[in-house]
Design an enzyme around this catalytic site. Structure first.
Site, short mmCIF file in Angstrom:
data_model
loop_
_atom_site.label_atom_id
_atom_site.label_comp_id
_atom_site.label_asym_id
_atom_site.label_seq_id
_atom_site.Cartn_x
_atom_site.Cartn_y
_atom_site.Cartn_z
N ASP B 6 5.71 -36.64 -2.71
CA ASP B 6 5.62 -36.49 -1.25
C ASP B 6 5.02 -37.78 -0.72
O ASP B 6 3.84 -38.04 -0.90
CB ASP B 6 4.75 -35.28 -0.90
CG ASP B 6 4.45 -35.22 0.59
OD1 ASP B 6 5.11 -35.94 1.36
OD2 ASP B 6 3.55 -34.44 0.97
N LYS B 68 4.83 -45.67 7.16
CA LYS B 68 6.03 -44.84 7.04
C LYS B 68 6.79 -44.82 8.36
O LYS B 68 8.02 -44.67 8.39
CB LYS B 68 5.62 -43.42 6.66
CG LYS B 68 6.78 -42.50 6.36
CD LYS B 68 6.27 -41.14 5.97
CE LYS B 68 7.36 -40.15 5.75
NZ LYS B 68 6.80 -38.82 5.44
N GLU B 145 11.52 -32.71 3.91
CA GLU B 145 10.18 -32.15 3.74
C GLU B 145 10.10 -30.65 4.04
O GLU B 145 9.54 -29.90 3.24
CB GLU B 145 9.19 -32.95 4.58
CG GLU B 145 8.90 -34.29 3.93
CD GLU B 145 8.08 -35.22 4.80
OE1 GLU B 145 7.68 -34.81 5.90
OE2 GLU B 145 7.85 -36.35 4.36
N ASP B 168 6.67 -28.31 10.18
CA ASP B 168 5.98 -29.34 9.40
C ASP B 168 5.46 -30.41 10.34
O ASP B 168 6.23 -31.24 10.83
CB ASP B 168 6.98 -29.92 8.38
CG ASP B 168 6.43 -31.14 7.67
OD1 ASP B 168 5.22 -31.38 7.77
OD2 ASP B 168 7.22 -31.84 7.01
#
Lengths: 673, 563
Positions: B6, B68, B145, B168
């Site tokens: 992850d 990211k 995800e 999420d």
């Protein structure tokens, strides 16, 4: 293949669970990572099967015995989700769907999901062109589905959180959970009205905040419905909403994406319309009028007076800005209620107003359809009011502009006033007869009337004596041989003959000998001119008849086609058999001219020579030809026939030798050309 | 060995599918969560993880976080003497994670399944793959995800025939997926999201509010000060999750700020962010063709979903409480491990088949004729609709605009806007047309194929001649070319990294330096401690160092607790 259920090897009454089980079983062998094509087919069939079953359930529950309201399916979506409340243990399906015979089932999958039908959906209908071009025909902006009156789903009791597990414990909520409010039935119209109140000429951030604070829009279904309702209303009549507000609205309702089913072209048009109106309202900044302050009703009397007053002054922008900005007129229902009374008054009082103001009134209140229902044409009413407005003394400038000659720049207001007054007298024969003797008078009157009416003479009937205007217009029409033209010409020729006869009588009376040709001369000249006129008239009539394009519905096609050969034959007969060379020549030359002109008009020239070449060649040829033609009548006959044959060759495809009467009566063209 | 990773905006985790299901590996400091922060120290060594995060406060110029969010863009960050692309920074994190995995199992890691936000674009996914290559492992499969979280949750719960929604909210991205599980099939119905919405944005809100109230200009703060402030606020934010009021005390030079914020106020401040979460939620539900009552569970994952306002949003929208007994930090990583097991065709997982969706609409650019017969350009014609189950292949017939057109450019776009100018262009395909043909004769079949690894293939067949043209979209602006990846891999090999057994020392030094920056009163004390620890490090006596490190840590704990 008849049913996707069969594809899975299931009985036709298989339920959703069985379909899923069958799908899962096949999926073990057809994996998405190893067999993409097979998987896609499997998945498509699976989707079809679910939709198929959905239809079976819907059909079964739609039978008269409706035991209980099933879980409401979202109405506007093309494919209803599987209706099944998964949170409860699955109840057996209310009435077990009677095993339906397959052919009776709606062919659900084919029409339901065009995007996901067969893996290679043939799309054979590439309609309007595009860069690479979209095969979809432009959709209607919003499917005007009737607002679904399904009660909001009952609020679910908050589930008791499952016991803590692992190291994670359920959160302590600081305030009680606001379950979906037990919403009273959502009324899209009321919501749209509220929205317009909030959004018209408002700041985007405020509108966004307002939308976000609306309690009922937290429900997905209501939000969807509300979004569609708002957009539908905006499409019906774009209110003055700023671009940023509109974008914020679209974004809030998530309507501005490629799959929303809204035609982007229509959306662009809507944007432009709203922007225009917003700019107009912003520039003029109208206050609230006393007739339009209330949201519930419109004071028609007051409004009508106000409107007529401003419209008579010609302030279209002021009218528009006021109409768009008044709270009363935001609601379409208020407009609808006011419309009949407004129309009554409008038809009764017929207040003069310019075209744009009248159209605005008709558009805003939707009076057009009402008028059509009464058998009246909305455009005619608008034109009538406009013409009435033009006849007001202070609008003489506008009138002059409308009726000016093509060559003139501004026109002459005095002349226009004079002509208007001239046309206002009643129709009298002796007066018309006198007027026919004045050169150009009736002709210019006809043109004036024609331009004033905007090309539809019947509109003049309520202003002037119809016989007078029709007469003038018919006289001015150079493209037809009308009775009126014949009458005017006849009057003039008769006068000429009378004068000639008078002079001759006077000369004879004053002692000239009867055999003296000088004495008869005036009468002969008069007769000659009359004969020329008659010849011209008949030639024109024949030419007009002959030059018409070939159409299957024309009566007497053979006669029309055979006229020229017949005349040529007659001319040749005259010259060869009867030896009447002069008469034959006259006839044949006329026919040659007729045939040539007919050919010219029916077959427009494609090639153009330079003017100098034309002139030089023309003089030479005409000189030589005149000599030859005058010597030998056969040549002119040949010319006539040659042109006739050339025309025949060119028009052969359109040629219809049989008269086929039209299925429905064609509208008779208006009494002018 | 295939591991599941992850790779988060703020934290990253690694694990694999072991004998008893998915297991996570701790890093050198014993934590499962490795902060996604990279820092370079004075001698050019790269530091990753907790130590780098501490150095965000003491050396903000030499440290970088939340990269990211820049994946898929060519943006470069300067650290020390070298520029790093976001792929390279991610690769450094990946290397550290792989080292942890190899240390835990003793096996060589060859391949990984990495989780990415469901709403990551093509370019961002490619960048993630490139990061894997730069880290020296093969990355064939990326998993979304929310899907990963659902996989972990669903397998753990053994629900059958259940539909649920995974919400999420991570550090930097927001994702929603609607899934269904039955008979060992995990079927994703729809995914939606926002790549620029996450816990960091809530922190920004707090920072703005704090500065506005204390009459501070954010730009006036030095990077160090800003780092300190954000750390305090981050703590306050977490506190707000549990209690109802949080207190922020912060010294800036001589100034002392004492700020209180209660949960209600925080909710008001972040109202805009909460509203931004509504659209993806609604879109996912609509695309899945489901009503809230048809959902069985709502699963919250991602660290930021612990905020009570998230739970409130969910319950307001769906009329029920979200489920909170999954660990929001670990769920995605555990799911990635399951996906790794699936990729390896682990026998214990043979019963599970995962079908995912393509979260974006893919299509081409077309012109249209308006009512006046004028050509209007730039419309987006969707071919693969968003939330189609992948692998998917769709075809449509298109025509050139004009008769006798000699060339047609097929542009490939990704996005949701009806106009292409607001979508992302992926590439174009030039197709020469046979001359002197009418529009209808030059019609062509355009087929888009989107495979399970997220590679889009465009194929155009001229119907009249059956001539075939093909385009495989590998290249994107902002994505490294294979040659460049090799070059950068070489360069990365030369970067010095502290050996794994030294990392604890590095971490404790970084922490001491952070405390030195943060607590002015204790500076002399800390200085002495640091000097002492340095001296002991030079002795190279492992036993002594370990003992002293423990004491040092305890002393710093006490210091932080007291101030």
């Amino acid at each position: 293949m008849t049913s996707p259920l069969e594809w899975f090897g299931l009985p036709s009454d298989a339920d959703e669970r069985e379909i899923k089980r069958a799908y899962a079983k096949r999926l073990k062998t057809v994996r998405p990572d190893t067999d993409p094509a097979g998987f896609q087919q499997l998945h498509d069939m699976y989707q079809h099967a679910l939709v198929w079953r959905q239809h079976v359930v819907e059909r079964a529950t739609a039978e008269p015995i409706r035991t209980e309201p099933e879980a409401p399916s979202p109405p506007p979506q093309p494919v209803a989700p599987p209706t099944e409340a998964p949170s409860q243990p699955r109840a057996p399906l209310p009435p077990q769907p009677a095993p339906p015979s397959v052919p009776h089932l709606p062919q659900a999958p084919q029409g339901q999901r065009p995007s996901q039908s067969s893996p290679v959906p043939p799309q054979p209908s590439p309609a309007p062109p595009s860069l690479p071009h979209a095969p979809r025909p432009p959709q209607a902006p919003v499917q005007p589905s009737p607002p679904p009156r399904v009660p909001a789903p009952a609020p679910l009791p908050p589930k008791t959180p499952a016991p803590p597990r692992g190291q994670w414990h359920p959160v302590q909520f600081t305030q009680p959970v606001a379950a979906e409010p037990p919403a009273p039935r959502f009324d899209p119209d009321a919501f749209v009205a509220d929205y317009l109140d909030a959004a018209v000429c408002a700041d985007a951030a405020n509108v966004q905040g307002w939308l976000q604070q609306r309690q009922e829009l937290w429900s997905l279904r209501t939000k969807h419905e509300a979004g569609r309702a708002v957009l539908q209303r905006l499409f019906r009549d774009p209110p003055p909403i700023s671009m940023s507000t509109f974008e914020a609205t679209l974004q809030f309702f998530d309507l501005d994406h490629a799959l929303a089913g809204i035609d982007p072209l229509q959306l662009q048009k809507l944007r432009v319309a709203m922007q225009e109106r917003h700019a107009l309202v912003k520039n003029i900044g109208p206050g609230t009028q006393s007739w339009g302050a209330s949201r519930q009703r419109l004071d028609v009397t007051q409004f009508f007076h106000w409107f007529c007053e401003v419209a008579e002054a010609g302030h279209h922008d002021v009218l528009a800005a006021n109409l768009y900005a008044q709270p009363a007129l935001r609601s379409l229902t208020v407009r609808q209620q006011a419309a009949p009374r407004l129309l009554e008054r409008l038809l009764r009082e017929r207040p003069p107003m310019p075209q744009d103001c009248a159209s605005l009134l008709l558009n805003v209140f939707g009076l057009g359809p009402l008028l059509t229902q009464r058998g009246q044409h909305p455009g005619e009413l608008v034109a009538h009011l406009h013409m009435q407005w033009l006849t007001l003394p202070r609008n003489i400038g506008k009138l002059t502009l409308q009726v000016k000659e093509p060559g003139e720049r501004f026109g002459d207001p005095a002349k226009a006033t004079r002509r208007l007054r001239w046309l206002q007298r009643p129709f009298q024969w002796w007066w018309i007869t006198l007027a026919a003797l004045v050169p150009k008078l009736l002709h210019s009157m006809g043109l004036f009337a024609w331009r004033f009416s905007g090309g539809v003479p019947s509109r003049l009937d309520e202003f002037f004596d119809p016989r007078l205007t029709r007469f003038c217009i018919a006289t001015a029409d150079r493209n037809r041989v009308t009775r009126q033209r014949v009458w005017v010409g006849a009057v003039r020729c008769a006068l000429l003959l009378l004068i000639g006869a008078g002079i001759t009588a006077w000369m004879l009376a004053s002692g000239a000998p009867t055999g003296d040709s000088d004495a008869w001369m005036p009468l002969i000249i008069g007769g000659g001119i009359t004969a020329c006129w008659l010849y011209y008239l008949s030639f024109t009539a024949l030419l007009l008849w002959q030059q018409r394009p070939e159409q299957p519905v024309q009566p007497r096609p053979l006669l029309r086609l055979g006229l020229i050969p017949a005349l040529v034959a007659a001319g040749l007969a005259l010259s060869l058999l009867a030896d009447q060379l002069v008469a034959a020549q006259a006839l044949l030359l006329s026919v040659a001219a007729l045939s040539y002109l007919r050919y010219q008009r029916r077959n427009p020239r494609q090639r153009q020579f330079s003017p100098i070449t034309n002139v030089v060649v023309l003089i030479y040829i005409v000189g030589m030809a005149a000599w030859v033609v005058l010597r030998f009548p056969v040549v002119s006959a040949g010319l006539a026939l040659g042109y006739w044959l050339a025309d025949l060759a060119r028009q052969r495809k359109q040629l219809q030798l049989r008269y086929r009467p039209p299925a429905a009566a064609l509208p008779v063209p208006a009494d002018a050309g | 060995m295939i591991v599941g990773i992850d790779l988060g905006t703020t934290h990253s985790l690694v694990g694999m599918y072991g004998d008893e299901g998915p297991v996570l590996f701790p890093n050198a400091l014993g934590d499962y969560l490795t902060p996604s922060v990279v820092s370079v120290d004075d001698d050019g060594h790269v530091i990753v993880g907790q130590a780098a995060r501490d150095r965000m406060v003491s050396h903000p110029g030499a440290s970088v976080a939340t990269f990211k969010r820049w994946m898929g863009t060519p943006r470069e960050t300067r650290l020390g003497t070298r520029n790093f692309r976001p792929e390279e920074l991610s690769a450094l994190i990946l290397r550290s994670l792989i080292a942890d995995a190899e240390a835990a199992t003793g096996q060589k890691v060859t391949e990984a399944v990495i989780s990415v936000p469901a709403y990551f674009s093509d370019a961002q996914r490619k960048a993630t793959r490139a990061a894997g290559e730069l880290a020296g492992i093969r990355v064939e499969r990326l998993i979304n995800e929310p899907t990963a979280a659902a996989l972990a949750y669903g397998l753990q719960e053994k629900h059958d025939g259940a539909r649920f929604l995974v919400f999420d909210l991570g550090g930097g991205t927001f994702d929603v997926s609607v899934l269904e599980m039955f008979d060992g099939v995990v079927e994703v119905h729809a995914s939606a999201g926002d790549n620029f919405l996450g816990g960091e944005d809530f922190l920004d809100v707090l920072e703005t509010a704090f500065c506005a109230e204390q009459q501070l200009a954010v730009d006036d703060l030095s990077p160090q000060e800003r780092g300190q402030l954000r750390r305090r606020l981050e703590l306050a934010k977490r506190e707000l999750g549990a209690g109802s009021e949080a207190r922020v005390e912060w010294k800036r030079g001589e100034q002392v700020f004492d700020w209180r914020i209660d949960e209600e106020r925080f909710a008001r401040l972040s109202e805009n962010l909460v509203q931004r979460m509504r659209t993806p939620l609604e879109r996912a539900m609509r695309d899945a063709r489901l009503q809230p009552t048809q959902l069985d569970e709502i699963v919250l994952v991602g660290g930021a979903s612990r905020m009570p306002l998230v739970a409130r949003l969910v319950s307001r929208m769906f009329g029920r409480l979200p489920l909170r007994h999954v660990n929001p930090d670990q769920a995605i990583a555990l799911g990635a491990c399951v996906a790794a097991g699936l990729k390896a065709r682990d026998t214990r997982l043979d019963e599970v088949i995962l079908t995912d969706v393509c979260p974006y609409t893919l299509g081409t650019k077309v012109s249209r004729w308006d009512e006046n017969g004028k050509e209007q350009q730039g419309f987006f014609a969707p071919i693969i609709h968003r939330n189609s189950t992948v692998p998917v292949s769709r075809e449509q017939v298109f025509q050139p605009v004009r008769d006798h057109q000699t060339k047609l450019t097929l542009e490939v776009y990704q996005g949701e806007n009806p106009m292409v100018e607001r979508n992302i262009k992926l590439g174009e395909l030039d197709i020469p047309l046979p001359p002197k043909r009418s529009v209808a004769d030059n019609a062509m079949n355009v087929r888009f194929t989107y495979d399970i690894n997220g590679v889009l293939q465009v194929e155009a067949v001229l119907i009249a001649t059956q001539q075939r043209y093909e385009l495989v979209l590998e290249q994107n602006p902002g994505v490294l070319a294979p040659a460049e990846i090799r070059a950068r891999l070489q360069a990365l090999e030369n970067i010095k990294i502290h050996p794994r057994n030294k990392q604890e020392n590095v971490a404790i030094m970084a922490r001491a330096e952070r405390l030195y920056e943060e607590y002015v009163v204790a500076r002399t004390q800390l200085q002495q401690w640091i000097a002492h620890f340095r001296a002991i490090l030079e002795s190279q006596d492992d036993q002594l160092i370990r003992e002293h490190r423990r004491q040092f840590g305890e002393a710093m704990d006490a210091l932080e607790a007291s101030v």
